[in-house]
Design a protein around this motif. Structure first.
Motif, PDB file in Angstrom:
ATOM      1  N   UNK A   1      -5.523   0.775   0.606  1.00 48.14           N
ATOM      2  CA  UNK A   1      -5.505  -0.286   1.626  1.00 48.14           C
ATOM      3  C   UNK A   1      -4.045  -0.649   1.871  1.00 48.14           C
ATOM      4  N   UNK A   2      -3.676  -0.710   3.120  1.00 44.34           N
ATOM      5  CA  UNK A   2      -2.259  -0.833   3.460  1.00 44.34           C
ATOM      6  C   UNK A   2      -2.021  -1.875   4.549  1.00 44.34           C
TER       7      UNK A   2
ATOM      8  N   UNK B   1      -5.423   8.380 -13.146  1.00 42.46           N
ATOM      9  CA  UNK B   1      -4.479   7.844 -12.173  1.00 42.46           C
ATOM     10  C   UNK B   1      -3.412   6.960 -12.817  1.00 42.46           C
ATOM     11  N   UNK B   2      -3.278   7.066 -14.126  1.00 40.37           N
ATOM     12  CA  UNK B   2      -2.247   6.286 -14.805  1.00 40.37           C
ATOM     13  C   UNK B   2      -1.526   7.148 -15.830  1.00 40.37           C
TER      14      UNK B   2
ATOM     15  N   UNK C   1       0.810  -1.208   0.000  1.00 39.99           N
ATOM     16  CA  UNK C   1       0.000   0.000   0.000  1.00 39.99           C
ATOM     17  C   UNK C   1       0.847   1.264   0.000  1.00 39.99           C
ATOM     18  N   UNK C   2       0.195   2.381   0.205  1.00 42.01           N
ATOM     19  CA  UNK C   2       0.891   3.667   0.236  1.00 42.01           C
ATOM     20  C   UNK C   2       0.332   4.514   1.366  1.00 42.01           C
TER      21      UNK C   2
ATOM     22  N   UNK D   1      -1.394   6.286  -6.931  1.00 41.25           N
ATOM     23  CA  UNK D   1      -2.362   5.879  -5.910  1.00 41.25           C
ATOM     24  C   UNK D   1      -3.017   7.062  -5.219  1.00 41.25           C
ATOM     25  N   UNK D   2      -2.396   8.211  -5.327  1.00 40.91           N
ATOM     26  CA  UNK D   2      -2.899   9.387  -4.612  1.00 40.91           C
ATOM     27  C   UNK D   2      -3.802  10.238  -5.509  1.00 40.91           C
TER      28      UNK D   2
END
Lengths: 238, 238
Positions: free
Chosen positions: B103-104, B215-216, B61-62, B179-180
């Motif tokens: 999710x981390x 997001x990519x 996760x991040x 991811x952000x």
DNA sequence: CGAGTCGTTGATTCTTTTCAAAGCCCGTGG
DNA sequence: CCACGGGCTTTGAAAAGAATCAACGACTCG
């Protein structure tokens, strides 16, 4: 090292001079006996990219640590005052430049000897770890300041940080000598000299500070400065 | 941890996963056996001011680390990716908040046990010192970016840093998953969401990147990105 | 005394922010 | 299955804070 934290009152700073003194008692001869290095005003201690052969500790004077971009834009990442370590870290080369802003005396700690000693002596290792940790905290505090605060708030932060340092060192917290030029302050706070200058006069006109000389600030309204630095209303409170 | 250095090619990053693995081999049972902590998207790991009872290491996760001002302005000081340590430092309380952005899963290292082990074992101590040193370098790099670079240069830096991380981890350096959110990027680079968005479209229109999804990011012109990030001409080169 | 550096102030410009609104994506539920 | 809702992203127009350009004044040191 200037800690630019949000809440100075929460930030119970460790007395660097004391820790430095402790260290001195334990360091072995190779380190204790090194000749101090004297650098003149505006002279460099080292440049970014230089191999790290020594770690320095400021004994007297002030040193500015900075990084630059290719076109000359400069970001001062810290001002190192007496007691502060310069050049700590795990890499092989310095990742920033260090330039004295006043006549400065440094004690030189041979990097490999220091690390060897730290390896065998957890006390020393812990000293360095703490010093590094303090520098990380200061860097992140400055990041918050530079990234989010207005020009006025930034200058308020700097003055407050310098005031705190004075208090810690047992000198007058209300009278702040500025060893650095407006350009240095500008590059530290990510502003221009003009904006720094204008902000100084704005604080003076608001009766928050006095400028006896351009390099001597007297804080007249500490509370107002704290309010500005806290950042409750984006510096519009005055 | 995202290193925002001026010259990514000079910055020979140590592989964090490897060092993490090394550490694992030496840590004693108290540390090795701790149950992993799972945090959901947007859930906090800890808040600024919380007592430091654990140090965390991201497994999956991040996590974003941030500081805030009283009126809500937020500065993200780092994004922690798998392998990165969160909460290292010498103080008693956390000086920033940590919030999962996806999710981390984290491994928890009891702070006092960790420090005790580090005290007796120079290897562990050195690991932590190195990790702290890397974080300091990253923080100062980000400071330079936020303080001196233009909006375009800042975004270029971020994309480059993420690309480098991908390469290090053995994934495609040209395809970057973000991811952000835009708000997270904005608070990391000290910009607004609108400016971040506009800058993305400007880079897309200049054929430097593609945005398959928001997001990519796909890097089409790595060299142009490097030029922007280097900061030779204040981002006016395109 | 003069040159040069540093600091201040003014006028203008510009990048980014702010304010506003529409589009898009995605999960949920009818 | 598709409509609805909400969060996130994008885009536009206007405003603001700081930067830039320019000039003057002050202090320092040969």
């Amino acid at each position: 090292m200037l800690a630019m934290t949000l809440s100075p009152e929460i930030d119970a700073r460790r007395p660097h001079f004391d820790t430095a003194a402790e260290t001195e008692g334990v360091l072995d001869n190779r380190i204790r006996r090194t000749a101090p290095k004297v650098v003149h005003e505006r002279e460099h201690v080292f440049f970014e990219g230089d191999p790290i052969d020594h770690i320095y500790q400021v004994e007297k004077g002030t040193v500015c640590l900075y990084k630059t971009l290719l076109d000359g834009r400069r970001q001062i990442i810290d001002f190192a005052y007496p007691g502060d370590f310069i050049g700590l870290g795990a890499g092989d080369d310095h990742v920033f430049s260090a330039q004295a802003i006043t006549a400065t005396r440094l004690r030189c700690l041979p990097a490999n000897a220091l690390h060897e000693v730290a390896w065998r002596n957890p006390d020393i290792g812990m000293q360095l770890y703490r010093a590094l940790s303090d520098q990380l905290r200061a860097a992140r505090g400055l990041l918050l300041t530079v990234g989010q605060r207005t020009a006025t708030e930034r200058l308020a932060m700097l003055l407050l940080a310098l005031s705190q340092r004075n208090k810690r060192d047992g000198t007058d917290g209300a009278r702040i000598a500025l060893p650095m030029t407006r350009a240095d302050i500008a590059d530290f706070l990510s502003l221009t000299v003009e904006t720094v200058s204008r902000t100084f006069t704005k604080l003076r006109q608001s009766k928050i500070i006095d400028l006896a000389q351009s390099s001597l600030v007297v804080i007249r309204d500490y509370h107002a400065l704290e309010q500005l630095a806290a950042g409750e209303t984006k510096g519009k409170a005055f």
